[in-house]
Design a protein around this motif. Structure first.
Motif, PDB file in Angstrom:
ATOM      1  N   THR A   1       0.846  -1.189   0.000  1.00  0.00           N
ATOM      2  CA  THR A   1       0.000   0.000   0.000  1.00  0.00           C
ATOM      3  C   THR A   1       0.884   1.242   0.000  1.00  0.00           C
ATOM      4  O   THR A   1       2.029   1.206   0.459  1.00  0.00           O
ATOM      5  CB  THR A   1      -0.917   0.035   1.244  1.00  0.00           C
ATOM      6  N   VAL A   2       0.337   2.340  -0.516  1.00  0.00           N
ATOM      7  CA  VAL A   2       1.028   3.636  -0.507  1.00  0.00           C
ATOM      8  C   VAL A   2       0.036   4.664  -0.005  1.00  0.00           C
ATOM      9  O   VAL A   2      -1.035   4.836  -0.594  1.00  0.00           O
ATOM     10  CB  VAL A   2       1.534   4.020  -1.913  1.00  0.00           C
ATOM     11  N   GLU A   3       0.386   5.323   1.115  1.00  0.00           N
ATOM     12  CA  GLU A   3      -0.551   6.273   1.708  1.00  0.00           C
ATOM     13  C   GLU A   3       0.173   7.303   2.560  1.00  0.00           C
ATOM     14  O   GLU A   3       1.269   7.027   3.063  1.00  0.00           O
ATOM     15  CB  GLU A   3      -1.579   5.533   2.560  1.00  0.00           C
ATOM     16  N   PRO A   4      -0.452   8.474   2.718  1.00  0.00           N
ATOM     17  CA  PRO A   4       0.143   9.490   3.596  1.00  0.00           C
ATOM     18  C   PRO A   4       0.103   9.019   5.049  1.00  0.00           C
ATOM     19  O   PRO A   4      -0.818   8.321   5.458  1.00  0.00           O
ATOM     20  CB  PRO A   4      -0.762  10.707   3.406  1.00  0.00           C
ATOM     21  N   LEU A   5       1.102   9.428   5.803  1.00  0.00           N
ATOM     22  CA  LEU A   5       1.135   9.169   7.239  1.00  0.00           C
ATOM     23  C   LEU A   5       0.870  10.472   7.974  1.00  0.00           C
ATOM     24  O   LEU A   5       1.341  11.524   7.565  1.00  0.00           O
ATOM     25  CB  LEU A   5       2.506   8.654   7.664  1.00  0.00           C
ATOM     26  N   SER A   6       0.139  10.379   9.068  1.00  0.00           N
ATOM     27  CA  SER A   6      -0.093  11.566   9.881  1.00  0.00           C
ATOM     28  C   SER A   6      -0.379  11.142  11.318  1.00  0.00           C
ATOM     29  O   SER A   6      -0.578   9.958  11.601  1.00  0.00           O
ATOM     30  CB  SER A   6      -1.267  12.388   9.325  1.00  0.00           C
ATOM     31  N   GLY A   7      -0.391  12.117  12.203  1.00  0.00           N
ATOM     32  CA  GLY A   7      -0.767  11.891  13.586  1.00  0.00           C
ATOM     33  C   GLY A   7       0.050  10.809  14.278  1.00  0.00           C
ATOM     34  O   GLY A   7       1.266  10.722  14.115  1.00  0.00           O
ATOM     35  N   ASP A   8      -0.644   9.975  15.047  1.00  0.00           N
ATOM     36  CA  ASP A   8       0.010   8.923  15.820  1.00  0.00           C
ATOM     37  C   ASP A   8       0.736   7.931  14.923  1.00  0.00           C
ATOM     38  O   ASP A   8       1.811   7.436  15.281  1.00  0.00           O
ATOM     39  CB  ASP A   8      -1.006   8.183  16.695  1.00  0.00           C
ATOM     40  N   ALA A   9       0.157   7.630  13.758  1.00  0.00           N
ATOM     41  CA  ALA A   9       0.789   6.664  12.845  1.00  0.00           C
ATOM     42  C   ALA A   9       2.136   7.182  12.368  1.00  0.00           C
ATOM     43  O   ALA A   9       3.112   6.428  12.289  1.00  0.00           O
ATOM     44  CB  ALA A   9      -0.125   6.377  11.659  1.00  0.00           C
ATOM     45  N   LEU A  10       2.199   8.471  12.089  1.00  0.00           N
ATOM     46  CA  LEU A  10       3.460   9.068  11.649  1.00  0.00           C
ATOM     47  C   LEU A  10       4.480   9.076  12.789  1.00  0.00           C
ATOM     48  O   LEU A  10       5.626   8.676  12.608  1.00  0.00           O
ATOM     49  CB  LEU A  10       3.232  10.485  11.124  1.00  0.00           C
ATOM     50  N   ARG A  11       4.053   9.525  13.946  1.00  0.00           N
ATOM     51  CA  ARG A  11       4.973   9.582  15.086  1.00  0.00           C
ATOM     52  C   ARG A  11       5.541   8.193  15.403  1.00  0.00           C
ATOM     53  O   ARG A  11       6.729   8.046  15.675  1.00  0.00           O
ATOM     54  CB  ARG A  11       4.281  10.188  16.308  1.00  0.00           C
ATOM     55  N   ALA A  12       4.701   7.179  15.348  1.00  0.00           N
ATOM     56  CA  ALA A  12       5.150   5.812  15.635  1.00  0.00           C
ATOM     57  C   ALA A  12       6.111   5.302  14.577  1.00  0.00           C
ATOM     58  O   ALA A  12       6.991   4.482  14.865  1.00  0.00           O
ATOM     59  CB  ALA A  12       3.943   4.886  15.748  1.00  0.00           C
ATOM     60  N   ALA A  13       5.975   5.785  13.345  1.00  0.00           N
ATOM     61  CA  ALA A  13       6.787   5.283  12.228  1.00  0.00           C
ATOM     62  C   ALA A  13       8.135   5.982  12.093  1.00  0.00           C
ATOM     63  O   ALA A  13       8.996   5.493  11.355  1.00  0.00           O
ATOM     64  CB  ALA A  13       6.001   5.432  10.922  1.00  0.00           C
ATOM     65  N   ILE A  14       8.345   7.088  12.781  1.00  0.00           N
ATOM     66  CA  ILE A  14       9.562   7.885  12.556  1.00  0.00           C
ATOM     67  C   ILE A  14      10.855   7.086  12.717  1.00  0.00           C
ATOM     68  O   ILE A  14      11.741   7.191  11.871  1.00  0.00           O
ATOM     69  CB  ILE A  14       9.537   9.177  13.397  1.00  0.00           C
ATOM     70  N   PRO A  15      11.023   6.255  13.746  1.00  0.00           N
ATOM     71  CA  PRO A  15      12.276   5.487  13.821  1.00  0.00           C
ATOM     72  C   PRO A  15      12.495   4.581  12.607  1.00  0.00           C
ATOM     73  O   PRO A  15      13.613   4.494  12.094  1.00  0.00           O
ATOM     74  CB  PRO A  15      12.124   4.668  15.107  1.00  0.00           C
ATOM     75  N   ASP A  16      11.426   3.930  12.125  1.00  0.00           N
ATOM     76  CA  ASP A  16      11.548   3.080  10.933  1.00  0.00           C
ATOM     77  C   ASP A  16      11.859   3.906   9.688  1.00  0.00           C
ATOM     78  O   ASP A  16      12.666   3.503   8.850  1.00  0.00           O
ATOM     79  CB  ASP A  16      10.260   2.280  10.697  1.00  0.00           C
ATOM     80  N   LEU A  17      11.225   5.059   9.576  1.00  0.00           N
ATOM     81  CA  LEU A  17      11.470   5.926   8.428  1.00  0.00           C
ATOM     82  C   LEU A  17      12.915   6.422   8.428  1.00  0.00           C
ATOM     83  O   LEU A  17      13.566   6.476   7.383  1.00  0.00           O
ATOM     84  CB  LEU A  17      10.517   7.121   8.453  1.00  0.00           C
ATOM     85  N   ALA A  18      13.425   6.761   9.594  1.00  0.00           N
ATOM     86  CA  ALA A  18      14.807   7.251   9.710  1.00  0.00           C
ATOM     87  C   ALA A  18      15.793   6.156   9.299  1.00  0.00           C
ATOM     88  O   ALA A  18      16.747   6.414   8.559  1.00  0.00           O
ATOM     89  CB  ALA A  18      15.077   7.714  11.139  1.00  0.00           C
ATOM     90  N   ARG A  19      15.575   4.933   9.770  1.00  0.00           N
ATOM     91  CA  ARG A  19      16.461   3.825   9.388  1.00  0.00           C
ATOM     92  C   ARG A  19      16.398   3.561   7.883  1.00  0.00           C
ATOM     93  O   ARG A  19      17.419   3.304   7.253  1.00  0.00           O
ATOM     94  CB  ARG A  19      16.099   2.562  10.172  1.00  0.00           C
ATOM     95  N   LEU A  20      15.209   3.652   7.325  1.00  0.00           N
ATOM     96  CA  LEU A  20      15.045   3.432   5.887  1.00  0.00           C
ATOM     97  C   LEU A  20      15.813   4.485   5.091  1.00  0.00           C
ATOM     98  O   LEU A  20      16.501   4.156   4.118  1.00  0.00           O
ATOM     99  CB  LEU A  20      13.562   3.464   5.520  1.00  0.00           C
ATOM    100  N   ARG A  21      15.715   5.746   5.494  1.00  0.00           N
ATOM    101  CA  ARG A  21      16.463   6.811   4.818  1.00  0.00           C
ATOM    102  C   ARG A  21      17.955   6.520   4.852  1.00  0.00           C
ATOM    103  O   ARG A  21      18.643   6.653   3.850  1.00  0.00           O
ATOM    104  CB  ARG A  21      16.181   8.173   5.473  1.00  0.00           C
ATOM    105  N   CYS A  22      18.458   6.122   6.018  1.00  0.00           N
ATOM    106  CA  CYS A  22      19.888   5.820   6.138  1.00  0.00           C
ATOM    107  C   CYS A  22      20.282   4.644   5.249  1.00  0.00           C
ATOM    108  O   CYS A  22      21.323   4.671   4.595  1.00  0.00           O
ATOM    109  CB  CYS A  22      20.253   5.522   7.593  1.00  0.00           C
ATOM    110  N   THR A  23      19.445   3.614   5.200  1.00  0.00           N
ATOM    111  CA  THR A  23      19.737   2.421   4.402  1.00  0.00           C
ATOM    112  C   THR A  23      19.793   2.741   2.916  1.00  0.00           C
ATOM    113  O   THR A  23      20.748   2.384   2.225  1.00  0.00           O
ATOM    114  CB  THR A  23      18.669   1.333   4.659  1.00  0.00           C
ATOM    115  N   VAL A  24      18.772   3.414   2.406  1.00  0.00           N
ATOM    116  CA  VAL A  24      18.693   3.666   0.966  1.00  0.00           C
ATOM    117  C   VAL A  24      19.697   4.740   0.533  1.00  0.00           C
ATOM    118  O   VAL A  24      20.361   4.601  -0.498  1.00  0.00           O
ATOM    119  CB  VAL A  24      17.252   4.034   0.544  1.00  0.00           C
ATOM    120  N   PHE A  25      19.837   5.808   1.326  1.00  0.00           N
ATOM    121  CA  PHE A  25      20.768   6.871   0.946  1.00  0.00           C
ATOM    122  C   PHE A  25      22.231   6.461   1.081  1.00  0.00           C
ATOM    123  O   PHE A  25      23.116   7.140   0.568  1.00  0.00           O
ATOM    124  CB  PHE A  25      20.505   8.151   1.740  1.00  0.00           C
TER     125      PHE A  25
END
Length: 194
Positions: free
Chosen positions: A3-27
């Protein structure tokens, strides 16, 4: 199920550590070769998420985040991001800036890059933007870390209607993998009228 969807609110806050690791991995991969820091990336994403008009799009395989794309009005970006456009007489208030689009390699070629652009362009139009812009790093063709099978994204971006803005190049600094010091990298801007 992907799925592809915008993140916001609690879902976004909870996902930030995973998003940060993903950025580091891909970049960390070519062409950025970025020696990332998950703590810095988490702070960046938290700041980005609260910017007026910003959007963070996540691609998920089930519950696992496999890709991320960000965008926000250019007027909310740092002054050095805006300066090159203002110097050219381009109205910064009419632009929407596409930050990054990162996707794990095994999920590429499935249309998720198009979905990221679709979501961000829709958000840009909702906020009244007249054009969307982003930048990509410029690396020499003979760079020793360039993979033999590397295919630049230029054709993909052109297919989406984006064009290089001749001479509109910014410079950003980061440490490459294996380097102890940051060095300045040229970043070519692209733009599309919406």
């Amino acid at each position: 199920m992907i799925t592809v969807e915008p993140l916001s609110g609690d879902a976004l806050r909870a996902a930030i550590p995973d998003l940060a690791r993903l950025r580091c991995t891909v970049f960390a991969q070519w062409p950025y070769l970025y020696h990332g820091d998950p703590s810095y990336e988490s702070d960046y994403l938290r700041d980005f998420a609260v910017a007026e008009g910003a959007v963070i799009i996540a691609a998920k395989d089930g519950d696992a985040i496999i890709g991320i794309a960000t965008a926000s009005p250019m007027s909310g970006q740092k002054p050095d991001y805006q300066a090159k456009f203002a110097e050219r007489g381009i109205d910064v208030a009419s632009l929407y800036y596409f930050g990054e689009s990162v996707l794990l390699p095994q999920y590429r070629g499935r249309g998720l890059g198009h979905a990221f652009f679709d979501h961000r362009e829709q958000q840009a139009r909702l906020h009244g933007a007249k054009a969307a812009t982003f930048c990509g790093v410029i690396r020499p063709a003979d760079h020793p870390a360039r993979p033999a099978d590397y295919s630049p994204l230029d054709a993909f971006w052109q297919k989406r209607g984006y064009a290089m803005i001749p001479g509109l190049i910014a410079h950003f600094s980061w440490a490459d993998i294996g380097d102890g010091e940051q060095s300045e990298k040229p970043m070519q801007y692209w733009m599309k009228a919406l």
